[in-house]
Motif scaffolding. Structure first.
Motif, mmCIF file in Angstrom:
data_model
loop_
_atom_site.group_PDB
_atom_site.id
_atom_site.type_symbol
_atom_site.label_atom_id
_atom_site.label_comp_id
_atom_site.label_asym_id
_atom_site.label_seq_id
_atom_site.Cartn_x
_atom_site.Cartn_y
_atom_site.Cartn_z
ATOM 1 N N ARG A 14 3.382 9.464 -0.460
ATOM 2 C CA ARG A 14 4.149 9.922 -1.248
ATOM 3 C C ARG A 14 5.534 9.493 -1.331
ATOM 4 N NH1 ARG A 14 3.222 15.745 -1.040
ATOM 5 N NH2 ARG A 14 1.697 15.623 -2.683
ATOM 6 N N PHE A 15 5.855 8.756 -2.408
ATOM 7 C CA PHE A 15 7.201 8.470 -2.651
ATOM 8 C C PHE A 15 8.088 9.232 -3.576
ATOM 9 C CE2 PHE A 15 4.120 5.218 -2.468
ATOM 10 C CZ PHE A 15 4.397 4.261 -1.305
ATOM 11 N N PRO A 16 9.309 8.943 -3.677
ATOM 12 C CA PRO A 16 10.152 9.609 -4.585
ATOM 13 C C PRO A 16 9.735 9.910 -5.985
ATOM 14 C CG PRO A 16 11.684 8.558 -3.010
ATOM 15 C CD PRO A 16 10.110 7.992 -2.775
ATOM 16 N N PRO A 38 6.902 2.298 -5.711
ATOM 17 C CA PRO A 38 8.006 1.421 -6.130
ATOM 18 C C PRO A 38 8.381 0.320 -5.118
ATOM 19 C CG PRO A 38 8.927 3.385 -5.390
ATOM 20 C CD PRO A 38 7.505 3.596 -5.180
ATOM 21 N N PRO A 39 9.272 -0.399 -5.900
ATOM 22 C CA PRO A 39 9.873 -1.559 -5.257
ATOM 23 C C PRO A 39 10.406 -1.134 -3.837
ATOM 24 C CG PRO A 39 10.536 -1.856 -7.525
ATOM 25 C CD PRO A 39 9.805 -0.553 -7.303
ATOM 26 N N GLY A 40 10.117 -1.913 -2.969
ATOM 27 C CA GLY A 40 10.787 -1.726 -1.521
ATOM 28 C C GLY A 40 9.752 -0.741 -0.566
ATOM 29 N N SER A 41 8.467 -0.507 -0.955
ATOM 30 C CA SER A 41 7.672 0.201 -0.347
ATOM 31 C C SER A 41 6.833 -0.645 0.557
ATOM 32 C CB SER A 41 6.897 0.880 -1.344
ATOM 33 O OG SER A 41 7.513 1.834 -2.136
ATOM 34 N N GLY A 42 6.715 -1.964 0.291
ATOM 35 C CA GLY A 42 5.754 -2.549 1.514
ATOM 36 C C GLY A 42 6.123 -2.248 2.857
ATOM 37 N N ARG A 43 7.257 -2.439 3.257
ATOM 38 C CA ARG A 43 7.539 -2.130 4.601
ATOM 39 C C ARG A 43 7.310 -0.624 5.042
ATOM 40 N NH1 ARG A 43 6.757 -3.951 9.251
ATOM 41 N NH2 ARG A 43 7.504 -6.251 8.451
ATOM 42 N N PRO A 44 7.580 0.243 4.309
ATOM 43 C CA PRO A 44 7.410 1.839 4.770
ATOM 44 C C PRO A 44 6.065 1.980 4.826
ATOM 45 C CG PRO A 44 9.142 1.602 3.312
ATOM 46 C CD PRO A 44 8.699 0.351 3.239
ATOM 47 N N GLU A 69 5.946 0.091 -12.622
ATOM 48 C CA GLU A 69 6.781 -0.476 -11.389
ATOM 49 C C GLU A 69 6.611 0.601 -10.203
ATOM 50 O OE1 GLU A 69 10.904 -0.215 -11.349
ATOM 51 O OE2 GLU A 69 10.985 0.326 -13.281
ATOM 52 N N ASP A 70 6.305 1.774 -10.681
ATOM 53 C CA ASP A 70 6.228 2.841 -9.497
ATOM 54 C C ASP A 70 4.686 2.884 -8.981
ATOM 55 O OD1 ASP A 70 5.246 4.047 -11.930
ATOM 56 O OD2 ASP A 70 5.454 5.908 -11.588
ATOM 57 N N HIS A 71 4.113 2.007 -9.463
ATOM 58 C CA HIS A 71 2.557 1.833 -8.860
ATOM 59 C C HIS A 71 2.441 0.436 -8.236
ATOM 60 C CE1 HIS A 71 0.573 5.563 -10.445
ATOM 61 N NE2 HIS A 71 1.869 5.265 -11.207
ATOM 62 N N VAL A 72 3.204 -0.407 -8.707
ATOM 63 C CA VAL A 72 2.874 -1.981 -8.434
ATOM 64 C C VAL A 72 4.086 -2.552 -7.658
ATOM 65 C CG1 VAL A 72 1.378 -2.430 -10.211
ATOM 66 C CG2 VAL A 72 3.703 -3.272 -10.213
ATOM 67 N N GLY A 73 5.286 -1.718 -7.350
ATOM 68 C CA GLY A 73 6.532 -2.466 -6.813
ATOM 69 C C GLY A 73 6.463 -2.827 -5.553
ATOM 70 N N GLY A 74 5.621 -2.261 -4.535
ATOM 71 C CA GLY A 74 5.472 -2.688 -3.302
ATOM 72 C C GLY A 74 4.116 -3.640 -3.052
ATOM 73 N N ALA A 129 8.931 -7.892 -7.800
ATOM 74 C CA ALA A 129 8.460 -9.167 -7.430
ATOM 75 C C ALA A 129 6.960 -9.209 -8.169
ATOM 76 C CB ALA A 129 8.500 -9.212 -6.166
ATOM 77 N N PRO A 130 6.815 -10.390 -8.722
ATOM 78 C CA PRO A 130 5.335 -10.587 -9.114
ATOM 79 C C PRO A 130 4.589 -10.813 -7.970
ATOM 80 C CG PRO A 130 6.552 -12.574 -9.357
ATOM 81 C CD PRO A 130 7.643 -11.639 -8.887
ATOM 82 N N ALA A 131 3.120 -10.369 -8.259
ATOM 83 C CA ALA A 131 2.133 -10.497 -7.005
ATOM 84 C C ALA A 131 0.835 -11.495 -7.856
ATOM 85 C CB ALA A 131 1.553 -9.051 -6.650
ATOM 86 N N GLU A 132 0.244 -11.939 -6.635
ATOM 87 C CA GLU A 132 -1.107 -12.879 -7.107
ATOM 88 C C GLU A 132 -1.908 -11.715 -7.214
ATOM 89 O OE1 GLU A 132 -1.451 -15.926 -7.758
ATOM 90 O OE2 GLU A 132 0.850 -16.174 -7.476
#
Length: 240
Positions: A14-16, A38-44, A69-74, A129-132
């Motif tokens: 769960r994110f904000p 959201p963006p920045g979630s990859g490391r968490p 973005e709240d689904h693909v940001g990370g 950030a775009p993703a493949e």
């Protein structure tokens, strides 16, 4: 980010704003991630996996329910950390790759302040950030969870998808369905491109045999989910 165990194989991240889901197949040790926050979630997300005793590389695939973005940001960040393949419907994939802009929702008046409040909780910064992305279509079956079937549920976006795991009675709805904060009432998705198509998609999901329903926003239904979805599909068309 909060991590909640829903089932021994299933965790809610769960994110904000919004949430993602981690599925684990103990027979293979592989994991799948549904949405990435959201963006920045990859490391968490990677840190959460480590805390659960699993390496980020255990995630073999990331399935994105739609392009918001709240689904693909990370997605790009976590894919780089884990080596996971990223999957999305062919209609939303070009937006996630950064090839096309995403069409904005058609807001109803009552949705505008709700959307503004949610947007204020998203992290500040540049574009996602775009993703493949590899493309999936309605009816495709992915090799996790005993066979995860892709269900095209247009309306929220043109390429929105749900995932149904019949072997486990689990349904990931993306934003085609939500649960209201506080009450947990099951509602049709909001901030849609086409509300009528969203309602038709909700009715399709209500026909599936599901014990657990995992939403993009709001608490999951962990018992008799099909009944809750059918009641929503048969009820008023909006939470107003």
């Amino acid at each position: 980010m909060d991590v909640v165990e829903l089932l021994p194989r299933l965790h809610l991240l769960r994110f904000p704003v919004g949430q993602a889901y981690l599925w684990h197949d103990p027979d293979t040790g592989d994991c799948a991630l549904v949405d990435t926050g959201p963006p920045g979630s990859g490391r968490p997300i990677a840190d959460a996996l480590t805390a659960l005793g699993r390496a980020p590389s255990a995630v073999r695939r990331i399935v994105l329910t739609h392009f918001h973005e709240d689904h693909v940001g990370g997605a790009a960040e976590f894919a780089a950390l884990s080596g996971a393949e990223v999957l999305a419907h062919r209609l939303d994939a070009p937006v996630i790759r950064g090839e096309l802009p995403g069409p904005p929702p058609v807001f109803e008046d009552w949705e505008l302040p709700v959307h503004a409040a949610a947007a204020a909780l998203l992290p500040a910064g540049g574009p996602v950030a775009p993703a493949e992305v590899a493309e999936v279509s309605d009816g495709d079956v992915l090799d996790f969870g005993g066979g995860a079937r892709v269900v095209h549920v247009p309306g929220h976006t043109h390429g929105s998808i749900a995932l149904h795991l019949p072997a486990h009675g689990v349904l990931f709805t993306g934003d085609a369905v939500a649960a209201a904060p506080g009450t947990g009432a099951v509602l049709p998705g909001v901030f849609n491109l086409d509300r009528d198509r969203t309602l038709a998609s909700l009715r399709r999901l209500a026909e599936l045999d599901s014990e657990v329903a995992c939403f993009g926003h709001g608490d999951p239904v962990t018992s008799q989910a099909s009944r809750a979805l059918r009641a929503c599909a048969d009820g008023p068309e909006s939470p107003r």
